[in-house]
Design an enzyme around this catalytic site. Structure first.
Site, PDB file in Angstrom:
ATOM      1  N   GLU A 251       0.860  -1.179   0.000  1.00  0.00           N
ATOM      2  CA  GLU A 251       0.000   0.000   0.000  1.00  0.00           C
ATOM      3  C   GLU A 251       0.898   1.230   0.000  1.00  0.00           C
ATOM      4  O   GLU A 251       1.807   1.331   0.831  1.00  0.00           O
ATOM      5  CB  GLU A 251      -0.884   0.016   1.242  1.00  0.00           C
ATOM      6  CG  GLU A 251      -1.905  -1.100   1.314  1.00  0.00           C
ATOM      7  CD  GLU A 251      -2.742  -0.979   2.563  1.00  0.00           C
ATOM      8  OE1 GLU A 251      -3.571  -0.045   2.658  1.00  0.00           O
ATOM      9  OE2 GLU A 251      -2.553  -1.812   3.475  1.00  0.00           O
ATOM     10  N   ARG A 466       5.219 -13.278   9.585  1.00  0.00           N
ATOM     11  CA  ARG A 466       5.773 -11.927   9.591  1.00  0.00           C
ATOM     12  C   ARG A 466       7.137 -11.926  10.276  1.00  0.00           C
ATOM     13  O   ARG A 466       7.443 -12.767  11.109  1.00  0.00           O
ATOM     14  CB  ARG A 466       4.848 -10.966  10.351  1.00  0.00           C
ATOM     15  CG  ARG A 466       3.564 -10.624   9.649  1.00  0.00           C
ATOM     16  CD  ARG A 466       2.708  -9.750  10.542  1.00  0.00           C
ATOM     17  NE  ARG A 466       3.357  -8.483  10.818  1.00  0.00           N
ATOM     18  CZ  ARG A 466       3.104  -7.352  10.170  1.00  0.00           C
ATOM     19  NH1 ARG A 466       2.213  -7.349   9.211  1.00  0.00           N
ATOM     20  NH2 ARG A 466       3.726  -6.236  10.471  1.00  0.00           N
ATOM     21  N   LYS A 476       3.023   2.467  10.860  1.00  0.00           N
ATOM     22  CA  LYS A 476       3.082   3.791  10.247  1.00  0.00           C
ATOM     23  C   LYS A 476       2.521   4.849  11.194  1.00  0.00           C
ATOM     24  O   LYS A 476       3.084   5.939  11.337  1.00  0.00           O
ATOM     25  CB  LYS A 476       2.305   3.787   8.936  1.00  0.00           C
ATOM     26  CG  LYS A 476       2.784   2.770   7.907  1.00  0.00           C
ATOM     27  CD  LYS A 476       1.919   2.831   6.649  1.00  0.00           C
ATOM     28  CE  LYS A 476       2.322   1.763   5.640  1.00  0.00           C
ATOM     29  NZ  LYS A 476       1.765   0.450   5.965  1.00  0.00           N
TER      30      LYS A 476
END
Length: 755
Positions: A251, A466, A476
């Site tokens: 993204e 992950r 973020k």
């Protein structure tokens, strides 16, 4: 029986149904009957079996078991009439092993070894669990057993820790020789050759991953097939030519971090290792959070890690097709327009939509109204009719957003969601392996469902664990808080673990890729210690960063008997261990500067550097200096030293050699430590005050007037050096003509005080 072999129907059933087209088994009739072949046996009729069905490699393994059982049965009944029912039962014909039986057998096996598993964790030999469960369920699918073992072990032990990834110490064994005199092959443990470290390419190539081959999607456990599947796969192979295709789909709403490095290596690496291609596809379906700098930054980081996309694409490239498919989905009765608000859909058990069964024609009109901007944001959504693994019902496919898009402008006021977009973009690009992290496992059902609901090519989604680091935050939102709070300068502050920050600090991309290889292709989520990443950095920089000398806390030293009327030019090897890599020249004059910590007026026991009566050597000069006089300032602080020098071979060898500079450049040096004080700054149990309360006040120390030898005068941003005895340093982009700025990348050795 010679020349007249009875071929039981059961034997034909077992073998005929278990091999690929073209597989041929040539079996002398005497072998079936347990006889020793006669000299004329080679001329006997052979039994050649060809299958008309296609099976997975696991089925071939089961078929081999069945074939062996058939042989044993016939051998044990050489003269008896064949009892077909008994024969087929012994060969596993018609036996069905249910998932519940597999789950129960694996549970019994794990409980049998529970204590040892808890003690050894992931160092335990998982093959033992597989073997015992397989022995209990002879005819079960081995892949299903392995999957169940992996799931139950993960449930028992939790995600892998850094200690679980460390290599188990090998017990030294005498090397065996094969009977023909050739060296014995290396022992393979847990999929790796003992004593070897597999590169990421080796891990991603061939047998390292049991992924399906292109076009064999249907062999994947859980893959949903329809009446159109085989035709669609044939069309897919006609387009791709059987090529592996992956994609990295970030993204564009933030900067990539260390976790993304694993995703980049996994997606691009798997394609590269198998002679395939990888797309860089931006998931740009949320225009509110997307910025041009994020697109640029992502492209830069992919290139920095050494990968070149086959093609850069955008979800927005396919907005017209995605909209047309949404209309088709409504036509097929698989989607509807809903007016429930976002807050109504939150929680574990949101109420079903009262509009789920509205007429198709009505949903078509309302969806067109959404498209034309006749609804406010939140007033209407398009939802798909399915229930996902996590119980989420009818995920949203389209929502209204009156935000201009960076590529399509004001063309659209409705935008597709990830759940709707991702699998269809994969289908359009004919992706063979859609690799994503484990949190997307709950969306696998919607992935398969949507492609099949529209009768389009359906790729396979594979999940992996992950990669996280202790002493770090990568969210973020939280990084933005750190920037706003003044804790860090920006997304590329070298104390962060964004990829831009690691590059600025001086981490080589090869080191990050090597770190991902060391972590391995893990399914479980992995949280690593930063010092393991730093160790990979040292490994690379030791071979690539030329040496220089710098002094962070200068102490002036005057050589009163300097052996020449002017400065001498000293040749210093760029890499002392390999002088073939060249030399650089530095001046050596009567005034030099050493580290203040390399001198003590009154040294404690064990101190080996410069002190009264204790000379030291100056690296690379061939000279030894000895203290004559200490010059102090008004406050009693040592300001300079006067020394004499002699040739190093003209007397006793000194206890130590220290670095120095002469006629140096003044520079700024930034020394970094961990940004957070606790391993898990986001854990309320460990840091009750929140991650902002856990900041390390000593995470940055700036030395404004450090000295460095003039060999680095022409260095450019991101050039890397080893400052002898101090660590590895990289030129910061803040540098300008006449003022170099260096970031300390890592120390020369791991700090033993770090946990």
């Amino acid at each position: 029986m010679e020349g007249d072999v009875t071929r039981p129907a059961g034997l034909m059933t077992v073998l005929h149904s278990s091999f690929n087209d073209g597989d041929v088994l040539t079996i002398p009739p005497q072998q079936l009957c347990g006889e020793t072949p006669s000299p004329t046996a080679t001329s006997m009729e052979t039994l050649c079996l060809r299958s008309r069905s296609t099976r997975s490699s696991e089925s071939l393994s089961n078929a081999a078991d069945g074939f062996q059982a058939a042989l044993e049965y016939v051998r044990s009944h050489p003269l008896d009439p064949i009892d077909t029912a008994d024969f087929e039962r012994e060969c596993g014909v018609g036996i069905v092993v249910t998932p519940e039986q597999i789950e129960e057998a694996v549970e019994v096996t794990i409980n049998r070894h529970r204590a040892q598993l808890l003690e050894e964790r992931y160092h335990f030999n998982m093959g033992l669990l597989m073997g015992e469960a397989r022995a209990a369920l002879k005819w079960a699918d081995g892949k299903m057993i392995k999957h169940e073992v992996d799931m139950q072990v993960l449930h028992l032990l939790g995600p892998k820790r850094e200690t679980d990834l460390e290599r188990k110490p090998k017990v030294a064994k005498a090397r065996l020789e094969e009977t023909d005199g050739r060296p014995a092959k290396d022992v393979v443990e847990n999929g790796e050759v003992a004593g070897q470290t597999l590169s990421l390419m080796e891990q991603l190539r061939g047998e390292a991953l049991k992924f399906h081959k292109p076009g064999e999607n249907y062999k994947t456990p859980g893959y949903v097939t329809t009446a159109h599947t085989m035709d669609l796969l044939k069309q897919h192979l006609d387009i791709t030519g059987g090529q592996v295709r992956t994609r990295f789909p970030p993204e564009p709403n933030g900067i990539l971090h260390i976790g993304h490095a694993k995703a980049i290596n996994f997606n691009f690496g798997y394609a590269k290792a198998n002679n395939g291609i990888c797309f860089l596809r931006f998931d740009d379906t949320n225009p509110e959070k997307e910025e041009a700098r994020f697109f640029t930054g992502i492209c830069d980081m992919v290139a920095w890690l050494g990968y070149t996309p086959y093609k850069v694409t955008y979800a927005s490239d396919y907005f017209d097709q995605l909209y047309a498919w949404a209309v088709e989905l409504i036509h097929r009765g698989q989607a509807y327009v809903c007016h429930q608000r976002g807050e109504e859909l939150k929680g574990h058990n949101p109420p079903p939509s009262p509009w789920r069964d509205r007429p198709v024609e009505e949903s078509l009109l309302l969806f067109e109204a959404m498209r034309k901007g006749k609804f406010a944001e939140g007033e209407a959504t398009l939802r798909m009719k399915l229930v996902m693994e996590d119980g989420k019902m009818d995920p949203v496919a389209y929502r209204v957003k009156y935000t201009p898009h960076h590529r399509t402008g004001d063309t659209w006021c409705i935008y597709p969601t990830y759940d709707y977009t991702h699998c269809l973009c994969d289908s359009i690009e004919h992706i063979t392996h859609s690799l994503c992290t484990k949190e997307f496992q709950a969306r696998r059902s919607s992935y398969f469902w949507l492609c099949n609901a529209l009768d389009v090519y359906c790729p396979v989604q594979w999940e992996y664990g992950r990669l996280n680091l202790h002493y770090a935050v990568v969210s973020k939102r939280k990084i933005l808080q750190l920037v706003a709070n003044g804790a860090v300068r920006d997304w590329d502050d070298p104390r962060l673990f964004t990829l831009t920050a690691l590059r600025r600090r001086g981490f080589p991309p090869e080191a990050i890729n090597n770190f991902c290889a060391r972590v391995g292709v893990t399914v479980a989520q992995t949280t690593m210690e930063p010092h393991l990443l730093e160790a990979c950095v040292r490994d690379v920089l030791n071979d690539t960063a030329p040496r220089a000398m710098a002094v962070l806390e200068p102490l002036k030293v005057i050589i009163t008997n300097f052996p020449a009327a002017k400065s001498l030019d000293i040749q210093v090897p760029n890499f002392p261990a390999d002088e073939t890599k060249g030399f650089h020249q530095v001046p050596f004059g009567f005034t030099v500067f050493i580290e203040r910590t390399d001198f003590k007026e009154e040294p404690e026991p064990g101190y080996k550097r410069l002190a009264r009566g204790q000379p030291v050597g100056l690296r690379h000069t061939g000279y030894v200096i000895e203290l004559q006089r200490v010059i102090k300032g008004p406050g009693g602080c040592v300001e300079s030293l006067e020394v004499t020098c002699r040739k190093a071979d003209a007397g006793e060898k000194p206890k130590a050699f220290i670095h120095w500079v002469s006629q140096p450049l003044t520079c700024e040096v930034r020394l970094y430590e961990r940004l957070f004080q606790h391993k898990n700054p986001e854990d309320p149990a460990e840091v009750p005050g929140g991650f902002l309360s856990d900041l390390n006040p000593a995470s940055l120390h700036v030395v404004e007037a450090a000295l460095v030898d003039c060999s680095v005068a022409l260095a450019k941003p991101f050039d890397k050096f080893q400052f002898e005895r101090l660590g590895y340093f990289s030129v910061d982009p803040d540098s300008h003509e006449g003022q170099l700025v260096f970031n300390r990348t890592v120390t020369l050795k791991e700090d033993p005080g770090k946990v």
